[in-house]
Motif scaffolding. Structure first.
Motif, PDB file in Angstrom:
ATOM      1  N   ALA A   1       0.678  -1.398  -0.332  1.00 37.33           N
ATOM      2  CA  ALA A   1       0.090   0.000  -0.401  1.00 37.33           C
ATOM      3  C   ALA A   1       0.463   1.538  -0.077  1.00 37.33           C
ATOM      4  CB  ALA A   1      -0.620  -0.127   0.990  1.00 37.33           C
TER       5      ALA A   1
ATOM      6  N   PRO B   1      -5.673  -1.263  -1.453  1.00 38.99           N
ATOM      7  CA  PRO B   1      -5.098  -2.424  -0.948  1.00 38.99           C
ATOM      8  C   PRO B   1      -6.211  -3.572  -0.393  1.00 38.99           C
ATOM      9  CG  PRO B   1      -4.618  -0.806   0.567  1.00 38.99           C
ATOM     10  CD  PRO B   1      -5.305  -0.201  -0.692  1.00 38.99           C
TER      11      PRO B   1
ATOM     12  N   ALA C   1      -8.083   7.324   4.208  1.00 39.78           N
ATOM     13  CA  ALA C   1      -8.953   6.685   3.349  1.00 39.78           C
ATOM     14  C   ALA C   1      -9.216   5.576   2.303  1.00 39.78           C
ATOM     15  CB  ALA C   1      -9.720   8.183   2.305  1.00 39.78           C
ATOM     16  N   TYR C   2      -8.018   5.136   2.647  1.00 36.76           N
ATOM     17  CA  TYR C   2      -8.128   3.446   1.553  1.00 36.76           C
ATOM     18  C   TYR C   2      -8.150   2.390   2.465  1.00 36.76           C
ATOM     19  CZ  TYR C   2      -6.443   5.623  -3.005  1.00 36.76           C
ATOM     20  OH  TYR C   2      -6.474   6.003  -3.835  1.00 36.76           O
ATOM     21  N   TRP C   3      -7.461   2.966   3.750  1.00 38.44           N
ATOM     22  CA  TRP C   3      -7.579   2.103   5.218  1.00 38.44           C
ATOM     23  C   TRP C   3      -8.612   0.984   5.779  1.00 38.44           C
ATOM     24  CZ3 TRP C   3      -2.083   3.965   6.547  1.00 38.44           C
ATOM     25  CH2 TRP C   3      -0.498   3.557   5.888  1.00 38.44           C
ATOM     26  N   VAL C   4      -8.989   2.565   5.859  1.00 43.59           N
ATOM     27  CA  VAL C   4     -10.046   2.567   6.836  1.00 43.59           C
ATOM     28  C   VAL C   4     -11.193   1.472   6.442  1.00 43.59           C
ATOM     29  CG1 VAL C   4     -10.226   4.432   7.760  1.00 43.59           C
ATOM     30  CG2 VAL C   4     -11.452   4.399   6.195  1.00 43.59           C
TER      31      VAL C   4
ATOM     32  N   ARG D   1      -2.874  -7.117   7.761  1.00 45.81           N
ATOM     33  CA  ARG D   1      -3.306  -6.035   9.051  1.00 45.81           C
ATOM     34  C   ARG D   1      -2.697  -5.921  10.072  1.00 45.81           C
ATOM     35  NH1 ARG D   1      -6.734  -2.123   6.753  1.00 45.81           N
ATOM     36  NH2 ARG D   1      -8.588  -2.281   6.596  1.00 45.81           N
TER      37      ARG D   1
ATOM     38  N   GLY E   1      -3.015  10.731   3.158  1.00 47.81           N
ATOM     39  CA  GLY E   1      -4.070  10.197   1.788  1.00 47.81           C
ATOM     40  C   GLY E   1      -3.952   9.246   2.133  1.00 47.81           C
ATOM     41  N   ARG E   2      -3.440   8.144   2.213  1.00 50.36           N
ATOM     42  CA  ARG E   2      -4.440   7.073   2.670  1.00 50.36           C
ATOM     43  C   ARG E   2      -4.762   5.642   4.107  1.00 50.36           C
ATOM     44  NH1 ARG E   2      -2.913   4.448  -2.061  1.00 50.36           N
ATOM     45  NH2 ARG E   2      -2.735   2.621  -0.522  1.00 50.36           N
TER      46      ARG E   2
ATOM     47  N   ILE F   1     -11.557  12.658  -1.487  1.00 46.39           N
ATOM     48  CA  ILE F   1     -11.625  11.170  -0.573  1.00 46.39           C
ATOM     49  C   ILE F   1     -10.436  10.491  -0.838  1.00 46.39           C
ATOM     50  CG2 ILE F   1     -12.874   9.409   0.708  1.00 46.39           C
ATOM     51  CD1 ILE F   1     -15.543  11.327   0.078  1.00 46.39           C
ATOM     52  N   TYR F   2     -10.708   9.924  -2.166  1.00 46.85           N
ATOM     53  CA  TYR F   2      -8.902   9.118  -2.200  1.00 46.85           C
ATOM     54  C   TYR F   2      -7.817  10.153  -2.936  1.00 46.85           C
ATOM     55  CZ  TYR F   2     -11.967   5.236  -1.109  1.00 46.85           C
ATOM     56  OH  TYR F   2     -12.443   4.055  -0.518  1.00 46.85           O
ATOM     57  N   GLU F   3      -7.219   9.678  -2.684  1.00 47.08           N
ATOM     58  CA  GLU F   3      -5.863  10.788  -3.020  1.00 47.08           C
ATOM     59  C   GLU F   3      -5.504   9.751  -3.847  1.00 47.08           C
ATOM     60  OE1 GLU F   3      -3.307  11.502  -0.956  1.00 47.08           O
ATOM     61  OE2 GLU F   3      -4.067  13.548   0.220  1.00 47.08           O
TER      62      GLU F   3
ATOM     63  N   THR G   1     -14.458   8.016   4.595  1.00 43.82           N
ATOM     64  CA  THR G   1     -15.230   6.910   2.964  1.00 43.82           C
ATOM     65  C   THR G   1     -16.357   8.129   2.445  1.00 43.82           C
ATOM     66  OG1 THR G   1     -16.314   5.669   4.135  1.00 43.82           O
ATOM     67  CG2 THR G   1     -14.208   5.232   3.290  1.00 43.82           C
TER      68      THR G   1
ATOM     69  N   PHE H   1      -6.788  -5.579   2.085  1.00 44.86           N
ATOM     70  CA  PHE H   1      -5.646  -6.596   3.548  1.00 44.86           C
ATOM     71  C   PHE H   1      -6.925  -7.618   4.040  1.00 44.86           C
ATOM     72  CE2 PHE H   1      -4.525  -1.948   4.223  1.00 44.86           C
ATOM     73  CZ  PHE H   1      -3.294  -1.717   3.090  1.00 44.86           C
TER      74      PHE H   1
END
Lengths: 299, 253
Positions: free
Chosen positions: A7, B14, A296-299, B21, A293-294, B81-83, A133, B16
């Motif tokens: 990631a 990604p 939002a991708y991780w939650v 995780r 910036g990550r 929201i997403y970069e 999100t 996980f």
């Protein structure tokens, strides 16, 4: 350590979609990952304080709705614990209750704030995954809200402090107004801790339980139910007691507790806590720059 | 100047599992030199690839495509929201995303308070929301219910409240995702009127929907998403025809 994940192997383009970001002419390449995106997040979060002030206030009001006493329940349960521990440990150490009880009580009030920032910080982004999100907002607003809520809890707990002052008057002097500065410094530290712990725990979900155990352990390693001076005066354990100086939370507690009890503050404590704030924020900004910036991708 | 400029943007998710995780597994996998653990990479889903998009003030863009084609992800990319994981997305203007009417609504607080909070989340100030509260209250037809906690509302009432707030704001960039339904027909007619006003006020609109009717009412151009890439972009009718044609062709889907 987080860099081992796929990631994080990507490069994020900051400057993306910042609603109030300064206008960049089209075609001009935005700067690579830099600290500006981290600062902008914090600045925009501060700009939206109407939102998080309202949300934090709402968190408190919610507790009042569920029961008449609301957060006062937490205050009362904290006071009961502090009084029980104060009585127990004054007997164990053979100390005067009038000395130990205020020490324990004020220590617990400060501790509740610190522990709240750390343990709630570890869940701050995961708990708000729906908002993160669905609505573009700087991630810092969730942390501002958390610290603001903890500050309101702290204010509630001051009721116990007020009662304590009536029962056990402390030699307060006008210089003890430094408590406001000390608490401000505590808040500044609470912010970076919650941000840092929050980002890392969002990526590694096994961290929050570990963090909560560590916080529990630190409660006993920090002079809250016991007194550092007393251990230092005892030659048998003085050597070991000095290790408490390594515990950063000791200095946080001392910084706020001493003025509240009318004791002299040491410049050393101010330097150490300010130093931790500087180092902590530097580390947090580094992590934010790379991983903000990550989230939002991780939650 | 309100604008959206997306250059060759990609969004990779990604995925996980319990192991990736975990900090313990990640650290042990590196330190222990466990080959199996090291070769097990985090699975990445390419949700968007090579997106190039340039929108200016006044653009009304419809997003069409099958479920999972990347419409919602694209809207989230545009909202910030997403970069983008690669490439860049530059968005100038105050973004109001309307993806899920329920999000940001707290069931424990009253309808009036929810109006305020939801508005703040959409980038309005407290003052602006206080000025709009009467208008929203009238539109929702909820009357005294507005003083009750949101958890006492029916689904339809919640949608009214959310729509009332969302259509009262002044966005520079409006991003709409479908799922505006679950209300009675008469109310929907009024909501459509408000929705149209909202779109007229907005500088720029991107609207993802499966309803040709709504798209034709609100949009002028369209973008067809397929498998995370832009399949076709152009005038609304042209793209819709191509999209529908493919959908009904035997080889389509």
């Amino acid at each position: 350590m987080a860099s081992s994940s796929t990631a994080s192997s990507s490069t994020t383009a900051p400057g993306s979609a910042a609603a109030t970001a300064p206008a960049a002419p089209p075609g001009v390449k935005p700067p690579g990952p830099d600290f500006r995106s981290a600062f902008r997040d914090l600045a925009r979060g501060w700009g939206q304080r109407e939102l998080w002030l309202q949300l934090g206030w709402q968190d408190i009001r919610q507790r009042y709705r569920r029961s008449v006493l609301g957060p006062i329940w937490i205050t009362i349960s904290m006071a009961v614990t502090a009084i029980a521990l104060g009585i127990l440990y004054s007997a164990l150490f053979g100390l005067d209750l009038a000395t130990l009880l205020p020490h324990v009580l004020v220590g617990m009030i400060v501790w509740t704030f610190i522990a709240g920032c750390i343990s709630e910080g570890s869940e701050v982004f995961v708990a708000n995954s729906g908002l993160i999100t669905h609505l573009p907002a700087p991630i810092s607003i969730h942390v501002y809200r958390l610290v603001w809520r903890q500050t309101l809890f702290f204010a509630h707990n001051l009721i116990v402090y007020g009662v304590m002052l009536l029962v056990f008057p402390q030699p307060l002097w006008w210089t003890d107004l430094s408590i406001f500065l000390a608490f401000a410094l505590l808040v500044v530290n609470g912010m970076w801790v919650a941000l840092l712990v929050g980002i890392v725990s969002t990526r590694f979900r096994d961290l929050p339980p570990v963090i909560q155990s560590v916080v529990q352990l630190l409660f006993f390693l920090t002079p809250i139910v016991w007194m550092y001076d007393v251990l230092l005066a005892n030659p048998a354990v003085a050597e070991r007691a000095r290790w408490v100086e390594v515990n950063p939370l000791f200095h946080f507690v001392e910084l706020v507790r001493r003025p509240m009890l009318g004791q002299d503050q040491e410049w050393r404590t101010w330097f150490i806590v300010s130093g931790i704030a500087v180092v902590g924020w530097a580390l947090t900004l580094l992590v934010m720059r790379r991983y903000r910036g990550r989230v939002a991708y991780w939650v | 100047m309100v604008s959206i400029d997306v250059h060759d943007a990609c969004v990779d998710f990604p995925i996980f599992d319990a192991k990736s995780r975990s900090l313990k597994h990640t650290v042990l996998g590196v330190v222990g030199g466990n080959v199996a653990a090291n070769t097990r990479k985090v699975v990445v889903i390419e949700a968007l690839r090579g997106i190039d998009l340039h929108l200016r003030d006044g653009d009304r863009l419809a997003l069409v495509g099958h479920n999972g084609a990347g419409k919602s992800t694209l809207l989230r990319l545009l909202s910030g929201i997403y970069e983008p994981t690669r490439g860049q997305a530059l968005v100038n203007g105050r973004v109001a995303p309307v993806f899920d009417l329920g999000v940001g609504m707290d069931p424990e607080i009253s309808g009036l308070e929810n109006i305020l909070v939801r508005g703040l989340f959409l980038g309005m100030s407290r003052k602006q929301m206080e000025a709009r509260v009467d208008d929203i209250a009238e539109f929702t037809e909820l009357g005294n219910f507005l003083h009750m906690p949101l958890r006492t509302y029916s689904t339809g009432m919640r949608v009214r409240l959310a729509l009332g707030v969302v259509t009262s704001i002044d966005p520079e960039i409006l991003l709409l995702d479908e799922g505006i339904g679950a209300v009675d027909a008469a109310f929907l007619e009024r909501a459509k009127g408000r929705l149209k006003d909202l779109v007229d006020r907005a500088g720029l609109l991107v609207f993802a929907s499966h309803s040709d009717d709504l798209l034709q009412q609100l949009c002028t151009s369209a973008l067809w998403m397929e498998h995370g890439t832009i399949r076709q972009q152009g005038p609304l009718d042209e793209v819709l025809d191509a999209y529908k044609g493919r959908e009904h062709a035997p080889s389509g889907g």
